[in-house]
Design an enzyme around this catalytic site. Sequence first.
Site, PDB file in Angstrom:
ATOM      1  N   GLY A   1      60.128 -15.249  -5.060  1.00  0.00           N
ATOM      2  CA  GLY A   1      60.562 -14.710  -3.782  1.00  0.00           C
ATOM      3  C   GLY A   1      60.901 -13.250  -3.973  1.00  0.00           C
ATOM      4  N   SER A   2      61.511 -12.632  -2.970  1.00  0.00           N
ATOM      5  CA  SER A   2      61.855 -11.213  -3.081  1.00  0.00           C
ATOM      6  C   SER A   2      62.656 -10.774  -1.874  1.00  0.00           C
ATOM      7  CB  SER A   2      60.596 -10.333  -3.157  1.00  0.00           C
ATOM      8  OG  SER A   2      59.734 -10.706  -4.185  1.00  0.00           O
ATOM      9  N   ASN A   3      63.400  -9.689  -2.061  1.00  0.00           N
ATOM     10  CA  ASN A   3      63.944  -8.913  -0.951  1.00  0.00           C
ATOM     11  C   ASN A   3      63.408  -7.498  -1.073  1.00  0.00           C
ATOM     12  OD1 ASN A   3      65.897 -11.078  -0.457  1.00  0.00           O
ATOM     13  ND2 ASN A   3      67.047 -10.210  -2.164  1.00  0.00           N
TER      14      ASN A   3
ATOM     15  N   ASN B   1      61.420 -12.883   2.639  1.00  0.00           N
ATOM     16  CA  ASN B   1      60.497 -14.021   2.543  1.00  0.00           C
ATOM     17  C   ASN B   1      60.371 -14.858   3.802  1.00  0.00           C
ATOM     18  OD1 ASN B   1      61.822 -14.300  -0.718  1.00  0.00           O
ATOM     19  ND2 ASN B   1      59.875 -13.359  -0.228  1.00  0.00           N
TER      20      ASN B   1
END
Length: 824
Positions: free
Chosen positions: A249-251, A530
């Site tokens: 995932g990521s921000n 996400n």
Amino acid sequence: MARRRSRARLPLAVMAAVAVMGTTAVAGPSVAEAGPDKPTIRYTEYGIPHIIASTWEGLGTGYGYAAAKDNICTLADTYLMVNAQRSRYLGPAGKASPGQSQNSTSNLNSDLYFQRINDNQVVERLLEQPAPNGPEPEVKEAIRGYVQGYNRYLAETGVGNITDPACRGAAWVRPITELDVYRHAHAEIIMGTADPLLDGLVNAAPPGASAAAAAAAKSPTAARRAKSARETGRRIREAMAASRSDSMGSNALAVGAQGTSGGTSMLLANPHFPWQGKNRMWQSQLTIPGKVNVSGASLLGLPAVNIGHNDDVAWSHTVATVAPFGLFDVQVDPLNPTMYLVDGAWQRMTSQRVSVDVLNADGSVGKVDRTMWSTRYGPVTASVQGIPLPWVVSAHAVRDVNMDNLRALNTWFHLDQATDVHDVVNTLETTQGVPFFNTIASDRKGNALYADIQATPNITDEHAQSCLTETGKILFNQTLRLPNVPPVSIFDGKRSACDWPADPNAVAPGLLDPRKQPRLIRSDFVGNANDSAWLANPEQPLSFPRVMGDTAAPRSLRTQELILTAQNRINGTDGLPGRGFTPENMRHLLFADNSRAADLALNATVKGCQDVPFGLVLVDGNLVNISEACPILAAWKSHDFTADSRGSWLFENYWYRLAGGKGVESLPWKVPFDPKDPVHTPNSLDPGNNAVRDSLARTVLAMRNAGIPLNTALSDAQKVTRNGEQIPIHGSIHELGVLNVVTPGLVDGKMDITFGSSFIQQVRFAADGPPQASSLLTYSQSADPTSPHYADQTRLFSAGQWVTERFTEEQIAASPALETKVLD
């Protein structure tokens, strides 16, 4: 497309001062002269290489040498995988990680999957195509150089002298070819499909004719077929939701001129990638004077910067909600299950015999053969995310939008040279190579960009609704609201018109017109955590085809936290001094580790705990006294997951039991989700709900059985071990709505972090002068336990510290740790 050049500047005096002494590493800023025609690696603090050359081939040579020096075992293991030889050297029962999740399949299944791709010469055919579908000339030059650099390091060191015990002396460590690197790149591009489908693709086999005929003769009623379809769709969506909660995932947050203090724009990159294996990131600066000057990180072994900045633009990627594949339900002949019906005529599936070498228990090498089947739409699968799709009355074929994609390499080479966010958009549209990522960027001009422009199946809403099967409707539409699950299509394969059509505006057949894909440029902020593109900025909600994600649906708590962090900082309502982002407060807000879940539900949880008569709860046949938990949670007023917080570990485990794998909307809120207020709803947890009480009781029981005090500090519970040293790790799992995500798990039988904050970068642009940046590679540059850069940045991460970036030639030359190696 016309190549745009970044403003890479290198003073001639500095070029002449690059240190060299043969090919050995030397300390100090300068001991001799060397021209930029010789690939040169300058190491600064924490082993970060600044690679400079006069050509793309030279740049690739420096990258390949430095990457192999830090991580040759990880790289060699990756080449073993893409060449389908894991079973030959490591045995068929071992675990492989070809997708986004860790150890998601067996070596044997991984080998069968990649051997089929290799037998079909998928990558070789792509290499023969001209750009944009084939690699551009500078991509080929850089990869040619990368191979030379990797092989040079291996030749100098020797397999038997590799310092990393993971592959020292191993027979599977060998010199590589350019094809190995392209196969690796292709494997990264298709991993969004490999994860949910690999096992099903290699294990699909037709039933015997009698079994198929018997099943067809049962002829269930329409109502029973519809019920079965709904159940299958539900199970697949739940399995995909669970898988995505345990994978990448990521921000990312881009702030424009109106949201910054003392600059024109800023970017926070915070990908949550694996801490082990082929998807580790690796940091570098790549410079060809007058052509490119870019700093950041790449997936290990890809000689470009995937997330980073140059003189004018900073960008990051986040995992998107596009499903990069679709299924086609084909009706089969009960008497001949490899015949299927299209447009009223029977067609014959094609078969392919795939063979891989396997290490037997006695040390001998044998063969495993598997027959795999394909239709006009693509190969047949037996399952999605482990949920069976029986091959009886029908079979399910897969079309992967990225199987013919090497364009991503061109995309990243162009991004490395972008001049502003409009150039970024142009790159994304003209290459359509991004495989399953959003792109978030800021530029020196004060713009903040969100773009979900990528390789997307050409499925318009109208096309979907006319072609979806009953199971497909459950998966594709919003029938089940589960967090971050891509809308997977299952189309009626009996009609050829249901295949993905070619769009004249797309780069390749079957791709969605990039102009229909969402993008947003603003001067305050845009971001993504996400969820879909809908609320990149809540002041300007986006619309887009359903294939790219949902709208007017609950956002994850992490998305809410990202939006509120941006809004409150720009408005000056977060309790910090002033208004707008600075490098200091942007770094602080990420490592504050605030939990949106605690903001919304801690007080109600405490009340629910205190309201239990005598503190006694009967769960799973156990009478649990939870009264000790109430004051511990009540005292955790900071709502943070910093290392010294107490009560956070108790709350995390409780919340995971209450919310894990479920959508936010499904929790016992008093105020339901309201699409008119998506950032603040749902809210107000019901303290009297039995699920609240029971989840807390199960957590108390589990912690006591494990011998963990309920008030344990996070630093005592969440650690990684590096060469015997236990390093506390702050942050929490994504369900807690904490931006700094870390996901603990077992690695080789020991607790470690499996996914989470990996390469973190904060960049600020001003009207003039070089960009100001800080970064952190949380698991450090090297996977080699003998390297001095095996855990040095991990200790910084533990302490909440960052590395001040050295980007200009003057900054690099001033490093007290400077070591230089010239590759003659």
